[in-house]
Design a protein around this motif. Structure first.
Motif, PDB file in Angstrom:
ATOM      1  N   PRO A 199     -21.877   0.437  29.997  1.00  0.00           N
ATOM      2  CA  PRO A 199     -21.060   1.153  29.000  1.00  0.00           C
ATOM      3  C   PRO A 199     -19.566   0.946  29.228  1.00  0.00           C
ATOM      4  O   PRO A 199     -19.082   0.986  30.362  1.00  0.00           O
ATOM      5  CB  PRO A 199     -21.464   2.619  29.203  1.00  0.00           C
ATOM      6  N   VAL A 200     -18.844   0.700  28.141  1.00  0.00           N
ATOM      7  CA  VAL A 200     -17.396   0.490  28.169  1.00  0.00           C
ATOM      8  C   VAL A 200     -16.805   1.307  27.024  1.00  0.00           C
ATOM      9  O   VAL A 200     -17.352   1.310  25.915  1.00  0.00           O
ATOM     10  CB  VAL A 200     -17.054  -1.006  27.991  1.00  0.00           C
ATOM     11  N   ALA A 201     -15.697   1.975  27.262  1.00  0.00           N
ATOM     12  CA  ALA A 201     -15.059   2.776  26.210  1.00  0.00           C
ATOM     13  C   ALA A 201     -14.778   1.908  24.989  1.00  0.00           C
ATOM     14  O   ALA A 201     -14.293   0.776  25.107  1.00  0.00           O
ATOM     15  CB  ALA A 201     -13.771   3.396  26.729  1.00  0.00           C
ATOM     16  N   ALA A 202     -15.091   2.418  23.807  1.00  0.00           N
ATOM     17  CA  ALA A 202     -14.875   1.665  22.568  1.00  0.00           C
ATOM     18  C   ALA A 202     -13.387   1.408  22.371  1.00  0.00           C
ATOM     19  O   ALA A 202     -12.565   2.320  22.484  1.00  0.00           O
ATOM     20  CB  ALA A 202     -15.450   2.434  21.387  1.00  0.00           C
ATOM     21  N   ASP A 203     -13.026   0.141  22.081  1.00  0.00           N
ATOM     22  CA  ASP A 203     -11.630  -0.165  21.813  1.00  0.00           C
ATOM     23  C   ASP A 203     -11.269   0.253  20.393  1.00  0.00           C
ATOM     24  O   ASP A 203     -12.110   0.752  19.623  1.00  0.00           O
ATOM     25  CB  ASP A 203     -11.341  -1.651  22.060  1.00  0.00           C
ATOM     26  N   ALA A 204     -10.020   0.036  20.011  1.00  0.00           N
ATOM     27  CA  ALA A 204      -9.537   0.545  18.726  1.00  0.00           C
ATOM     28  C   ALA A 204     -10.277  -0.089  17.550  1.00  0.00           C
ATOM     29  O   ALA A 204     -10.612   0.594  16.575  1.00  0.00           O
ATOM     30  CB  ALA A 204      -8.033   0.296  18.611  1.00  0.00           C
ATOM     31  N   ALA A 205     -10.556  -1.396  17.641  1.00  0.00           N
ATOM     32  CA  ALA A 205     -11.233  -2.075  16.534  1.00  0.00           C
ATOM     33  C   ALA A 205     -12.651  -1.546  16.364  1.00  0.00           C
ATOM     34  O   ALA A 205     -13.102  -1.293  15.238  1.00  0.00           O
ATOM     35  CB  ALA A 205     -11.248  -3.585  16.781  1.00  0.00           C
ATOM     36  N   LEU A 206     -13.362  -1.384  17.476  1.00  0.00           N
ATOM     37  CA  LEU A 206     -14.726  -0.868  17.389  1.00  0.00           C
ATOM     38  C   LEU A 206     -14.726   0.584  16.940  1.00  0.00           C
ATOM     39  O   LEU A 206     -15.568   1.002  16.137  1.00  0.00           O
ATOM     40  CB  LEU A 206     -15.435  -1.013  18.735  1.00  0.00           C
ATOM     41  N   GLN A 207     -13.773   1.372  17.426  1.00  0.00           N
ATOM     42  CA  GLN A 207     -13.682   2.771  17.021  1.00  0.00           C
ATOM     43  C   GLN A 207     -13.464   2.874  15.513  1.00  0.00           C
ATOM     44  O   GLN A 207     -14.057   3.723  14.827  1.00  0.00           O
ATOM     45  CB  GLN A 207     -12.537   3.460  17.761  1.00  0.00           C
ATOM     46  N   SER A 208     -12.654   1.981  14.961  1.00  0.00           N
ATOM     47  CA  SER A 208     -12.414   1.969  13.517  1.00  0.00           C
ATOM     48  C   SER A 208     -13.696   1.628  12.750  1.00  0.00           C
ATOM     49  O   SER A 208     -13.986   2.237  11.720  1.00  0.00           O
ATOM     50  CB  SER A 208     -11.310   0.957  13.188  1.00  0.00           C
ATOM     51  N   GLN A 209     -14.464   0.671  13.272  1.00  0.00           N
ATOM     52  CA  GLN A 209     -15.725   0.309  12.634  1.00  0.00           C
ATOM     53  C   GLN A 209     -16.705   1.478  12.677  1.00  0.00           C
ATOM     54  O   GLN A 209     -17.423   1.746  11.704  1.00  0.00           O
ATOM     55  CB  GLN A 209     -16.331  -0.913  13.332  1.00  0.00           C
TER      56      GLN A 209
END
Length: 387
Positions: A199-209
């Motif tokens: 598990p890795v914290a969601a980055d900004a692009a993934l969080q937006s998706q």
């Protein structure tokens, strides 16, 4: 798992792909998003599931699709294509054409029904499948192969089980918020690699998706696992932009749900599924390159991506509702029930295509387009309001 053992050559090919993926993981600092793992497992040149040489479809492959079940599927789509081409241009484009059987059935029915098809373009990423298509379709000179979607197109577009094979990101909800389930690797004693979730914290692009796709994250429990479909959304945007430059419609058949059915609290382990020698299971790290990896389609996300790129969302329906509207029942009347030997195989195949317990309800059809109208019979049981 109790699954058929691969041949020594197949196992060696899988191990080579495992090493390639492990090397990619090492270059990326020890873990990669699952979407990257899925991309390599399916499409790595010469080794990925779709770019290698193993049979994928039919009794010798890993799964069976609607065109493989019955020619009635393609025959009905020939008449759907005719209605679209009458309003645009006499061209058909198919993305991911499998063995080529759907193209053959459409073109055969078109020839018999007097439907003019000046060109039939196929976008196929698998060299092995392209070779099979070229052999099967050699009697149809209007068929050509493309390496990518054209910038513009007028006519009818078909994609059967295309979206489910596009790489997805797997995510999980932790106390601290959404995390991406990345893939890490260790060498194994057999010459391949062992893969594990990280598990890795969601980055900004993934969080937006995630925010765009998942409708009510506050209602989901900690530990919830699901997928988001960045690659599928990008494909839909490209497809929509292509259609928006002319007149035409695209018909996408696949299994999946609208967002509010996809991201239910009870669907807590996601929809990731693998297919190996007609066995379905949920272990994506098993023999990479030798099995298909899929996820159900979020049709709401696909429709929004198409709409944002300039196409109209024209219909969304179950496969059964769409095929009935397309006239598949009338085509079945060509077979005499008194000739049981010929009639029963077609009737059984039709039952699988239409039954809610088989493919009829699980599979859906999303129609997007520009500058044309769908025939009224294709809209009789439209479910666009559920998107």
């Amino acid at each position: 798992m109790s699954l058929p053992a691969p041949s020594p050559d197949a196992l060696a090919a899988s191990q080579a792909l495992q090493r390639l993926i492990a090397d990619d993981i090492a270059r990326q600092g020890g873990a990669i998003p699952f979407s990257r793992f899925m991309e390599l497992a399916l499409y790595a040149p010469g080794l990925g599931y779709y770019s290698g040489g193993a049979a994928k479809l039919g009794k010798d492959g890993d799964f069976t699709t609607a065109p493989e079940l019955s020619a009635l599927f393609g025959q009905s789509l020939a008449h759907v294509a005719a209605a679209i081409m009458d309003q645009s241009a006499p061209h058909i484009l198919e993305f991911g054409a499998g063995t080529g059987k759907l193209a053959r059935d459409i073109l055969t029915e078109a020839a018999q029904a007097g439907i003019v098809v000046e060109s039939y373009s196929i976008v196929e990423l698998s060299g092995e499948l392209r070779a099979r298509q070229q052999e099967l379709l050699r009697a149809f000179p209007q068929v050509r192969w493309l390496d990518a979607l054209p910038e513009s197109f007028e006519g009818a577009v078909f994609g059967n089980e295309v979206l489910d094979a596009m790489p997805v990101d797997v995510i999980t909800l932790a106390d601290s918020g959404w995390q991406s389930l990345h893939v890490a690797a260790d060498a194994d004693e057999a010459g391949g690699a062992c893969f594990a979730w990280r598990p890795v914290a969601a980055d900004a692009a993934l969080q937006s998706q995630i925010e765009r796709q998942v409708p009510d994250t506050k209602a989901l429990p900690v530990g919830y696992v699901t997928e988001v479909h960045g690659a599928g959304c990008s494909f839909m945007a490209t497809l929509a932009a292509m259609l928006a430059k002319g007149k035409g419609a695209a018909f996408l058949f696949d299994y999946g749900f609208p967002a509010r059915e996809y991201y239910l609290g009870d669907r807590a382990t996601g929809t990731l599924m693998c297919h190996y020698r007609h066995h379905a299971h949920a272990e994506p790290f098993y023999l990479p390159g030798l099995q298909d990896i899929t996820a159900h389609v979020d049709f709401t996300a696909m429709a929004l991506a198409a709409q944002d790129a300039g196409a109209d969302v024209m219909a969304y329906n179950s496969q059964a509702g769409f095929l009935i509207g397309a006239g598949i029942g009338e085509l079945m009347q060509r077979f005499d029930p008194a000739d049981a030997l010929n009639y029963l195989p077609h009737a059984n195949a039709l039952q699988k295509l239409l039954s809610p317990a088989e493919m009829g309800e699980l599979f859906k059809v999303l129609v997007i387009g520009h500058g044309i109208e769908l025939p009224g019979q294709l809209l009789r049981s439209d479910r666009s309001h559920r998107l």
